[in-house]
Motif scaffolding. Structure first.
Motif, PDB file in Angstrom:
ATOM      1  N   SER A 197      -7.277   2.065  -7.177  1.00 48.10           N
ATOM      2  CA  SER A 197      -7.024   1.732  -5.774  1.00 48.10           C
ATOM      3  C   SER A 197      -6.426   2.866  -4.953  1.00 48.10           C
ATOM      4  O   SER A 197      -6.450   2.808  -3.732  1.00 48.10           O
ATOM      5  N   TYR A 198      -5.890   3.874  -5.626  1.00 51.06           N
ATOM      6  CA  TYR A 198      -5.251   4.971  -4.884  1.00 51.06           C
ATOM      7  C   TYR A 198      -5.992   6.285  -5.054  1.00 51.06           C
ATOM      8  O   TYR A 198      -6.199   7.010  -4.074  1.00 51.06           O
ATOM      9  N   GLN A 210      -8.423   1.650   0.423  1.00 54.55           N
ATOM     10  CA  GLN A 210      -7.006   1.604   0.055  1.00 54.55           C
ATOM     11  C   GLN A 210      -6.437   3.004   0.024  1.00 54.55           C
ATOM     12  O   GLN A 210      -7.065   3.923  -0.372  1.00 54.55           O
ATOM     13  N   LYS A 260       0.815  -1.222   0.000  1.00 52.57           N
ATOM     14  CA  LYS A 260       0.000   0.000   0.000  1.00 52.57           C
ATOM     15  C   LYS A 260       0.846   1.269   0.000  1.00 52.57           C
ATOM     16  O   LYS A 260       0.370   2.336   0.350  1.00 52.57           O
ATOM     17  N   ARG A 261       2.079   1.176  -0.426  1.00 53.22           N
ATOM     18  CA  ARG A 261       2.956   2.349  -0.545  1.00 53.22           C
ATOM     19  C   ARG A 261       2.930   2.777  -2.016  1.00 53.22           C
ATOM     20  O   ARG A 261       3.893   2.646  -2.752  1.00 53.22           O
ATOM     21  N   HIS A 262       1.771   3.323  -2.410  1.00 50.61           N
ATOM     22  CA  HIS A 262       1.491   3.552  -3.819  1.00 50.61           C
ATOM     23  C   HIS A 262       2.424   4.574  -4.461  1.00 50.61           C
ATOM     24  O   HIS A 262       2.841   4.393  -5.612  1.00 50.61           O
TER      25      HIS A 262
END
Length: 475
Positions: free
Chosen positions: A165-166, A475, A132-134
């Motif tokens: 998702s981001y 997310q 999740k470190r987009h």
């Protein structure tokens, strides 16, 4: 970079993006302590023991990033519902499948290139998205594109996943998008990352009005549909069919020998050519075919959200679809699908089956890269070791599931053995060697194309039939 004499300097054009040139520039400051002569751009085909030593050590040194990326990917294996023992085994298998990948080993350390460093960037980018470190993942991928533009193959998967998702910060209970959760700040942040990386890479060329020269090198459409050795994709099957039809046409006197194109697909040269019977293929046609092949996976990523694993499956399908239908695809591009597929192989038995078929066939298709007699036992032994470990470890991991292969798949994979014997030990001693020297490469390409096409189709069926996640987290 001067605009006049560069084309006559070497037959090998600078067909990588600017960041790779900077990497070579940095390496040159170390290389001069090994052998100054290797840095002379006019010193073509130069070789020395010190040069080879430096090249080998530089590949090993840059592979440190690949090792770190594998470590990060192993952290992404979900172990929430399993004991530590059950999660450590898949992690160990995954680390071996990536670190000792046969294809990457021969391409980087025998054939010699820096793909390990580049795949390290890609795997680290994938790991960051899983974590999740987009923004980090987007930054790493943008940097990667400016090291080697072949990774544009998988850019659609990144773009759609980051937007889905981001940039949309919330989902409905059924997994569909909450349209009012769209974040302009996140979109601008992603755009700024891509813009700054691109500006750093291409800015100097834009200032000097040299961008057209850069793009002409990066996208050499005059090289022809296929590489000298056909990559095992759809166009290999298309070329082979055209060749068979032309032979039949000549035998039945349905074709005029004087009207057959002079540029032969089987000449072993990199050039443009015309097909004899089937319609000739243009760059635009390959682009359209590639986009059509990619679109279903993109729609699934958007409308059937499955989290990071869904993104990874879409990425692999984008890579495989581009490999199947792209223009002037090199056989080494199969690694763009094989390495990410390793991450899926330790999660589900179905994915493990596809991985084994794709990897075994794709790796065998790289054999022509090592064509000297001393290299024959090396490549055969290394592939056998990797393949036996891959099959045995994944069979053990999924021993409670149904068999990984059906009888047809088993028969096909065992067929690689007779094919190798025919190409290496039978054909060279026949009278056909002088008249049809390209036959071993043609057989290898076509046989492997069947397996890779099958794996691509099987993965697509799996993605299209998998149900979406019933409920996804924010997310």
């Amino acid at each position: 970079m001067p605009s006049h004499p560069h084309l006559a300097t070497s037959e090998w054009t600078l067909d990588y993006p600017p960041f790779f040139a900077w990497l070579e520039y940095v390496l040159s400051h170390v290389a001069k302590y090994f052998d100054q002569e290797m840095l002379n751009v006019h010193n073509l085909n130069y070789s020395s023991p010190r040069t080879i030593l430096f090249q080998r050590f530089s590949v090993i040194f840059t592979d440190a990033l690949f090792v770190y990326a594998v470590h990060e990917c192993c952290k992404c294996i979900d172990g929430k519902k399993a004991s530590k023992e059950l999660t450590e085994k898949p992690k160990f298998i995954l680390s071996v499948l990536l670190l000792w990948n046969f294809g990457l080993l021969i391409v980087d350390h025998i054939h010699f290139q820096y793909n390990g460093f580049l795949f390290g960037l890609m795997l680290l980018s994938i790991a960051r998205l899983f974590q999740k470190r987009h923004m980090e993942g987007a930054f790493l991928f943008a940097v990667l594109l400016h090291f080697k533009h072949i990774y544009l193959y998988v850019a659609p998967a990144y773009g759609v996943y980051l937007l889905r998702s981001y940039c949309f910060t919330a989902n409905k209970p059924d997994g569909s998008i909450r349209w009012n959760s769209f974040s302009f700040v996140r979109v601008i942040s992603l755009g700024l990352v891509v813009f700054l990386v691109s500006a750093l890479s291409l800015g100097p060329f834009l200032a000097l009005n040299q961008l057209p020269q850069v793009f002409s090198r990066l996208f050499p459409f005059k090289r022809g549909l296929c590489h000298a050795y056909w990559a095992p994709n759809f166009w290999a099957l298309y070329n082979a069919l055209d060749k068979v039809l032309s032979v039949i046409g000549l035998k039945l006197k349905l074709l005029d020998p004087n009207k057959i194109p002079k540029a032969s697909m089987t000449s072993g040269l990199v050039q443009q050519f015309q097909h004899t019977v089937l319609p000739s293929v243009t760059p635009l046609a390959t682009l359209i075919c590639t986009l059509i092949a990619i679109l279903p996976s993109i729609f699934c990523l958007w409308f059937k959200p499955q989290g990071p694993r869904g993104f990874l499956r879409c990425l692999i399908l984008c890579a495989l679809s581009s490999f199947m239908f792209g223009w002037h695809v090199h056989e080494k591009a199969i690694l763009l699908a094989v390495l990410p597929m390793s991450l899926l192989s330790v999660g589900k038995a179905g994915d493990a089956s596809i991985f084994l078929i794709l990897t075994t066939t794709g790796h065998y298709s790289l054999f022509p890269l090592l064509f000297t007699t001393p290299e024959l036992p090396i490549k055969v032994l290394l592939m056998l070791l990797f393949t036996i470990y891959s099959i045995s470890s994944l069979k053990t991991l999924f021993r409670k599931e149904k068999p990984l292969f059906n009888w047809m798949e088993t028969f096909y994979l065992f067929g690689l053995g007779p094919l190798e014997v025919c190409c290496e030990f039978v054909f060279p001693f026949t009278s056909w060697k002088l008249k049809y020297p390209f036959i071993p490469l043609l057989l290898t390409s076509v046989y492997c194309a069947v397996g890779i096409t099958y794996a691509w189709f099987k993965l697509y069926v799996s993605v299209l039939t998998d149900p979406p996640v019933g409920k996804t987290k924010k997310q």
